[in-house]
Design a protein around this motif. Structure first.
Motif: not given
Length: 395
Positions: A113-118
């Motif tokens: 989730x963090x990688x996708x958002x960034x």
């Protein structure tokens, strides 16, 4: 998205996720934790509850002298399983091993989730920068054309000032977009943990569309739900084990003794077989059982809450995906019409049939339409990622 000097080769979303996972604590400790789980299984499969203990003793009525009686004893104390303890210990070890794997999957999903958002924030910023650069090129071309026509006496100095003002606004927009792109890129590199990482320009397309699932029903095998369910299973197995561990393990005692009555006599040998049975644990055992039961109830309740949250998240992500797809289609139509209108006004301006303010207004509208289209396309791609995230799917 262009790479900075000295940057590494562009990577895909999956590559970025894999790089980010390599530096996570869970990834680095995975092998050791799996070894520990395997060791716990081996302990549950052994024939003794704990490792045997060796007992050595020597007894004499005349210390420091070889006279008098002597007795030497060698014994082995073997802890035994309580009734029903061994199968429950094995079930607990299996549950802990399964919970360990679901914990890793949940950690991977949280990181995704963090990688996708960034990742998508970086692509949005890169798209804004590319559009700002295109707008600057167009306004400079228009300003050069206006300057040429001012020299020819076809346009006034006021028109040239308007054109140059449009160039200044485009330059300011480009500088702002460049700063936002660099900040988004730094945020992505911070999440991934690689300072030279650059997202590939060709990787801005959406992830594969997930298969449809029944409405308002969380998918089977969702990592966030499985982690809590497996933790609840561990707590239940621990409660079942605590129910039979109401005392310390009994011990089987095997001993061999050599002894003599006085100096000069031959040593005699005897063997001892015994069992040591501890009393019940009382309040301590009851406390362990109560804590284990409470943990099981608490985790089961958390799993129910998480299941409802995941179901709501799936429905929300699905609705967002439909909306962004509709927005992208509308933005595409608007951008196509704006490009055609800009072409019409460019020709009419060249022929002197329209004034500069109208030409600048149409140029601005076309730039806004292109920006909205780029945003809508990235939002639609990000919405697919969000749906996959809600379904528990990794990049």
């Amino acid at each position: 998205m262009g790479a900075a000097p000295g940057a590494a080769a562009p990577v895909s979303l999956k590559d970025a996720f894999d790089l980010a996972w390599e530096r996570q604590p869970e990834a680095r400790s995975a092998a050791a934790r799996r070894d520990a789980a395997q060791a716990a299984r081996a302990v549950a499969a052994s024939w003794s509850a704990e490792a045997p203990a060796l007992e050595l003793s020597a007894k004499s009525d005349r210390p420091g002298s070889n006279d008098g009686s002597r007795e030497y004893e060698v014994g082995l104390a073997i802890p035994l399983w309580l009734p029903g303890e061994r199968p429950r210990a094995g079930a607990l070890a299996d549950a802990e091993a399964k919970a360990l794997e679901s914990r890793f999957l949940a950690a991977r999903l949280s990181l995704a989730e963090a990688v996708r958002d960034a990742w998508w924030a970086c692509h949005r910023a890169a798209s804004e920068l590319a559009l700002a650069q295109d707008r600057l090129v167009n306004t400079r071309q228009l300003a050069a054309d206006v300057a040429r026509r001012v020299k020819a006496g076809e346009l006034s100095r006021a028109d040239q000032h308007q054109a140059e003002g449009a160039v200044a606004r485009a330059e300011a927009a480009q500088a702002e977009a460049l700063g936002a792109r660099n900040a988004a890129l730094a945020a992505l590199q911070g999440v991934v943990g690689h300072a030279g990482l650059t997202p590939g320009a060709g990787e801005a397309g959406p992830e594969p569309m997930p298969e449809e699932v029944p409405d308002a029903m969380p998918p089977s095998g969702h990592p966030a739900i499985d982690e809590l369910s497996d933790r609840a299973s561990v707590a239940r197995r621990a409660a079942e084990l605590a129910a039979v561990q109401d005392r310390a393990s009994p011990e089987l005692i095997l001993a061999a003794t050599r002894e003599r009555g006085r100096s000069g006599e031959d040593f005699g040998q005897s063997f001892t077989v015994g069992i040591r049975i501890p009393f019940g644990g009382g309040a301590r055992a009851q406390a362990r059982q109560a804590v284990a039961r409470a943990e099981a109830l608490d985790t089961e309740a958390q799993a129910e809450v998480e299941r409802a949250r995941v179901a709501a998240g799936i429905e929300s992500a699905r609705a967002r995906m439909r909306a962004t797809q509709a927005q992208a289609e509308a933005a595409d139509r608007r951008a196509r019409l704006a490009r055609e209108t800009r072409s019409f006004f460019d020709k009419s301006f060249q022929l002197g049939e329209s004034d500069l303010p109208a030409r600048l207004r149409v140029e601005l509208e076309a730039a806004e339409a292109e920006r909205d289209l780029a945003r809508a396309r990235i939002d639609a791609a990000a919405a697919v990622s969000a749906l996959r995230q809600s379904l528990g799917l990794l990049p």
